[in-house]
Motif scaffolding. Structure first.
Motif, PDB file in Angstrom:
ATOM      1  N   GLY A 133       0.926  -1.198  -0.064  1.00 49.75           N
ATOM      2  CA  GLY A 133       0.039   0.019  -0.086  1.00 49.75           C
ATOM      3  C   GLY A 133       0.879   1.201  -0.216  1.00 49.75           C
ATOM      4  N   GLU A 134       0.583   2.171   0.765  1.00 49.50           N
ATOM      5  CA  GLU A 134       1.354   3.472   1.024  1.00 49.50           C
ATOM      6  C   GLU A 134       2.431   3.087   2.114  1.00 49.50           C
ATOM      7  N   LEU A 135       2.618   1.925   2.602  1.00 50.65           N
ATOM      8  CA  LEU A 135       3.727   2.001   3.636  1.00 50.65           C
ATOM      9  C   LEU A 135       5.282   2.161   3.222  1.00 50.65           C
ATOM     10  N   GLU A 136       6.157   2.422   3.884  1.00 53.05           N
ATOM     11  CA  GLU A 136       7.379   2.600   3.658  1.00 53.05           C
ATOM     12  C   GLU A 136       8.054   1.608   4.496  1.00 53.05           C
ATOM     13  N   ILE A 137       8.491   0.479   4.047  1.00 50.09           N
ATOM     14  CA  ILE A 137       8.944  -0.555   4.514  1.00 50.09           C
ATOM     15  C   ILE A 137      10.280  -0.793   4.253  1.00 50.09           C
ATOM     16  N   GLU A 138      11.484  -0.962   5.285  1.00 52.99           N
ATOM     17  CA  GLU A 138      12.680  -1.246   5.306  1.00 52.99           C
ATOM     18  C   GLU A 138      13.159  -2.631   5.514  1.00 52.99           C
ATOM     19  N   LYS A 139      14.254  -2.891   4.990  1.00 56.36           N
ATOM     20  CA  LYS A 139      14.727  -4.223   5.332  1.00 56.36           C
ATOM     21  C   LYS A 139      14.726  -4.623   6.711  1.00 56.36           C
ATOM     22  N   ASP A 140      14.543  -5.731   7.242  1.00 58.18           N
ATOM     23  CA  ASP A 140      14.355  -6.192   8.696  1.00 58.18           C
ATOM     24  C   ASP A 140      13.338  -5.672   9.515  1.00 58.18           C
ATOM     25  N   MET A 141      12.246  -4.934   8.975  1.00 59.70           N
ATOM     26  CA  MET A 141      11.352  -4.318   9.799  1.00 59.70           C
ATOM     27  C   MET A 141      10.088  -5.281   9.964  1.00 59.70           C
ATOM     28  N   PRO A 142       9.947  -5.383  11.094  1.00 58.71           N
ATOM     29  CA  PRO A 142       8.528  -6.302  11.578  1.00 58.71           C
ATOM     30  C   PRO A 142       7.256  -5.877  11.000  1.00 58.71           C
ATOM     31  N   VAL A 143       6.641  -6.718  10.358  1.00 63.73           N
ATOM     32  CA  VAL A 143       5.329  -6.513   9.618  1.00 63.73           C
ATOM     33  C   VAL A 143       4.372  -7.360  10.069  1.00 63.73           C
ATOM     34  N   VAL A 144       2.918  -6.889   9.983  1.00 66.33           N
ATOM     35  CA  VAL A 144       1.822  -7.732  10.183  1.00 66.33           C
ATOM     36  C   VAL A 144       1.286  -7.993   9.007  1.00 66.33           C
ATOM     37  N   VAL A 145       1.152  -8.974   8.344  1.00 59.04           N
ATOM     38  CA  VAL A 145       0.300  -9.091   7.148  1.00 59.04           C
ATOM     39  C   VAL A 145      -0.847 -10.193   7.146  1.00 59.04           C
ATOM     40  N   ARG A 146      -1.697 -10.087   5.971  1.00 61.70           N
ATOM     41  CA  ARG A 146      -2.745 -10.717   5.996  1.00 61.70           C
ATOM     42  C   ARG A 146      -2.635 -11.829   5.118  1.00 61.70           C
ATOM     43  N   THR A 147      -2.889 -13.282   5.280  1.00 59.52           N
ATOM     44  CA  THR A 147      -2.523 -14.332   4.338  1.00 59.52           C
ATOM     45  C   THR A 147      -3.828 -14.984   4.318  1.00 59.52           C
ATOM     46  N   ALA A 148      -3.719 -16.344   3.227  1.00 58.02           N
ATOM     47  CA  ALA A 148      -5.003 -17.007   3.407  1.00 58.02           C
ATOM     48  C   ALA A 148      -5.447 -17.804   4.785  1.00 58.02           C
ATOM     49  N   ARG A 149      -4.308 -17.935   5.430  1.00 55.04           N
ATOM     50  CA  ARG A 149      -4.406 -18.587   6.746  1.00 55.04           C
ATOM     51  C   ARG A 149      -4.826 -17.716   7.782  1.00 55.04           C
ATOM     52  N   GLY A 150      -4.642 -16.489   7.775  1.00 53.10           N
ATOM     53  CA  GLY A 150      -4.910 -15.434   8.815  1.00 53.10           C
ATOM     54  C   GLY A 150      -3.962 -14.426   8.874  1.00 53.10           C
ATOM     55  N   THR A 151      -3.892 -13.698   9.898  1.00 53.59           N
ATOM     56  CA  THR A 151      -3.192 -12.821  10.313  1.00 53.59           C
ATOM     57  C   THR A 151      -1.761 -13.146  10.938  1.00 53.59           C
ATOM     58  N   GLU A 152      -0.496 -12.972  10.279  1.00 56.42           N
ATOM     59  CA  GLU A 152       0.532 -13.323  10.451  1.00 56.42           C
ATOM     60  C   GLU A 152       1.756 -12.241  10.759  1.00 56.42           C
ATOM     61  N   PHE A 153       2.855 -12.701  11.484  1.00 57.73           N
ATOM     62  CA  PHE A 153       3.934 -11.817  11.841  1.00 57.73           C
ATOM     63  C   PHE A 153       5.060 -12.139  10.771  1.00 57.73           C
ATOM     64  N   GLY A 154       5.545 -11.032  10.036  1.00 56.34           N
ATOM     65  CA  GLY A 154       6.781 -11.272   9.119  1.00 56.34           C
ATOM     66  C   GLY A 154       7.876 -10.281   9.397  1.00 56.34           C
ATOM     67  N   ILE A 155       9.013 -10.608   8.695  1.00 57.83           N
ATOM     68  CA  ILE A 155      10.253  -9.649   8.677  1.00 57.83           C
ATOM     69  C   ILE A 155      10.390  -9.156   7.157  1.00 57.83           C
ATOM     70  N   ALA A 156      10.461  -8.065   7.018  1.00 59.60           N
ATOM     71  CA  ALA A 156      10.780  -7.602   5.601  1.00 59.60           C
ATOM     72  C   ALA A 156      12.060  -7.965   5.069  1.00 59.60           C
ATOM     73  N   ALA A 157      12.141  -8.830   3.862  1.00 55.45           N
ATOM     74  CA  ALA A 157      13.405  -9.081   3.400  1.00 55.45           C
ATOM     75  C   ALA A 157      14.389  -8.056   2.862  1.00 55.45           C
ATOM     76  N   SER A 158      13.621  -6.863   2.402  1.00 54.75           N
ATOM     77  CA  SER A 158      14.123  -6.201   1.642  1.00 54.75           C
ATOM     78  C   SER A 158      13.359  -4.738   1.825  1.00 54.75           C
TER      79      SER A 158
END
Length: 127
Positions: A21-46
């Motif tokens: 979307g409009e988010l500015e995401i940096e490498k190694d930044m923790p994020v919350v994403v929506r997947t087919a399985r539900g809400t998941e925690f992830g880390i930006a690879a770049s």
């Protein structure tokens, strides 16, 4: 060109693409994403990258959204779910031993909301 956020999820060996979307995401930044399985925690690879529209259209499914940059509460919740997953593994192993000797538990994953658990196991044949 389409903006994508390459994100690593804990139990997925692949880096997955999400719509930042409009988010500015940096490498190694923790994020919350929506997947087919539900809400998941992830880390930006770049940081967010731009890829040709053809590459996005070639994906098996549409880009799912990055819900938000993870808050301190999200990071703490992810830690709690990781601990809950570790605690559940011995119980899963015991239950598997009683139910089917050919089932070999590998891990347990609780999603960020804590309302869904995924049980990973190995077996020579379908169980």
């Amino acid at each position: 060109m389409v903006r994508v956020a390459p994100i690593n999820l804990t139990f997925n060996p692949k880096t997955l693409w999400f719509d930042p979307g409009e988010l500015e995401i940096e490498k190694d930044m923790p994020v919350v994403v929506r997947t087919a399985r539900g809400t998941e925690f992830g880390i930006a690879a770049s940081e967010v990258i731009e890829v040709p529209e053809e590459q996005v259209r070639a994906l098996k499914s549409a880009l799912r959204p990055v819900e938000r940059i993870a808050t301190e509460e999200d990071v703490e919740r992810a830690r709690e779910m990781e601990e809950k997953s570790r605690d559940a593994l011995p119980i899963f192993k015991e239950m598997a031993r009683e139910a089917h000797e050919d089932m070999h538990p590998v891990s347990v994953e609780f999603l960020l909301d804590g309302d869904k658990a995924v049980f990973y196991f190995e077996a020579e044949e379908r169980i």
